[in-house]
Scaffold this active site. Structure first.
Site, short mmCIF file in Angstrom:
data_model
loop_
_atom_site.label_atom_id
_atom_site.label_comp_id
_atom_site.label_asym_id
_atom_site.label_seq_id
_atom_site.Cartn_x
_atom_site.Cartn_y
_atom_site.Cartn_z
N ARG A 71 0.81 -1.23 0.00
CA ARG A 71 0.00 0.00 0.00
C ARG A 71 0.84 1.27 0.00
O ARG A 71 0.32 2.35 -0.31
CB ARG A 71 -1.01 -0.06 1.14
CG ARG A 71 -2.09 -1.13 0.85
CD ARG A 71 -3.10 -1.25 1.95
NE ARG A 71 -2.58 -1.82 3.16
CZ ARG A 71 -2.63 -3.11 3.50
NH1 ARG A 71 -3.21 -3.97 2.68
NH2 ARG A 71 -2.14 -3.54 4.64
N GLU A 108 4.31 -10.77 14.35
CA GLU A 108 3.69 -11.39 15.53
C GLU A 108 4.00 -12.89 15.56
O GLU A 108 4.37 -13.45 16.58
CB GLU A 108 2.18 -11.15 15.45
CG GLU A 108 1.51 -11.21 16.79
CD GLU A 108 0.04 -10.87 16.67
OE1 GLU A 108 -0.37 -10.34 15.63
OE2 GLU A 108 -0.69 -11.17 17.63
P1 AMP Z 1 4.02 -3.22 11.44
O1 AMP Z 1 5.30 -3.72 10.81
O2 AMP Z 1 3.56 -4.07 12.58
O3 AMP Z 1 4.10 -1.75 11.78
O4 AMP Z 1 2.88 -3.40 10.34
C1 AMP Z 1 2.71 -2.47 9.32
C2 AMP Z 1 2.38 -3.15 8.00
O5 AMP Z 1 1.38 -4.15 8.16
C3 AMP Z 1 1.82 -2.13 7.03
O6 AMP Z 1 2.38 -2.40 5.74
C4 AMP Z 1 0.33 -2.33 7.06
O7 AMP Z 1 -0.22 -2.24 5.77
C5 AMP Z 1 0.13 -3.72 7.65
N1 AMP Z 1 -0.83 -3.75 8.79
C6 AMP Z 1 -0.53 -4.08 10.07
N2 AMP Z 1 -1.61 -4.03 10.86
C7 AMP Z 1 -2.64 -3.63 10.07
C8 AMP Z 1 -4.03 -3.34 10.30
N3 AMP Z 1 -4.59 -3.46 11.52
N4 AMP Z 1 -4.77 -2.92 9.25
C9 AMP Z 1 -4.22 -2.79 8.01
N5 AMP Z 1 -2.92 -3.04 7.74
C10 AMP Z 1 -2.13 -3.45 8.74
#
Ligand code: AMP
Length: 184
Positions: A71, A108
């Site tokens: 995205r 996770e």
């Molecule tokens: P993080 O590495 O945990 O910060 O996760 C960020 C990435 O995961 C981004 O590329 C987001 O598009 C996706 N992502 C994580 N959690 C969500 C969520 N609740 N809704 C949509 N996309 C998410």
């Protein structure tokens, strides 16, 4: 969904926040999925989103916008074009055909990896990292490392949405993060 505190005054934020659909339990139980495809269906909200970033980064000497798969590929290119910077995709493994450098990061459950083409950025490039959302911050952290390994200076990270309860900001080692809306 609410406006990020320091941007509560901007009337465009409310429309952006309300155009994002939250889908409970997608893609798995317990996840509140922030769906930006509904923002893309609203041309005014989509334009305002890009405009807010362009206003912030115009005149800041950004030479490269790095978008994170997938995205970050939606929001990054219009920002890059408007501010006169090159765009580079940071991709999941085995998507880029040229020689790459890689950064693994912890999810996770398990690990994931981002890759960048060698030669896409040069030492001295000033980079902006773009994605739709920061959750735990692992993805942005890997993106910053890739760019810095190639000699670029990461000026800031920009996301449409922050999930502040996951404290992803703390994983960015003080790197500035600009977001438009928060979701709890
Ligand atoms: P993080 O590495 O945990 O910060 O996760 C960020 C990435 O995961 C981004 O590329 C987001 O598009 C996706 N992502 C994580 N959690 C969500 C969520 N609740 N809704 C949509 N996309 C998410």
């Amino acid at each position: 969904m609410s406006a990020c505190k320091d941007r509560e005054q901007d009337p465009r934020i409310e429309g952006i926040a309300s155009s994002i659909r939250v889908v409970p339990n997608f893609p798995k139980p317990g996840i509140m999925f922030q769906d930006i495809t509904t923002l893309l269906l609203d041309p005014k909200a989509f334009k305002n989103t890009v405009d807010l970033f362009v206003e912030r980064y115009t005149g800041k000497d950004i030479t490269v916008v790095a978008g994170i798969e997938a995205r970050g590929f939606i929001f990054g290119p219009p920002i890059a074009l408007a501010i006169g910077a090159k765009f580079i995709p940071l991709r999941k493994p085995r998507k880029l055909p040229g020689e790459v450098i890689s950064e693994e990061y912890v999810l996770e459950y398990g690990t994931d990896c981002l890759q960048m083409h060698i030669g896409a950025v040069q030492p001295g490039d000033r980079a902006l990292v773009v994605d739709d959302l920061i959750a735990t911050g692992g993805t942005l952290c890997a993106a910053i490392k890739l760019l810095e390994r190639a000699g670029a200076e990461v000026v800031e990270c920009a996301c449409v949405i922050e999930l502040p309860e996951l404290k992803g900001r703390e994983r960015l080692n003080g790197k500035p993060l600009y977001i438009l809306v928060e979701s709890r």
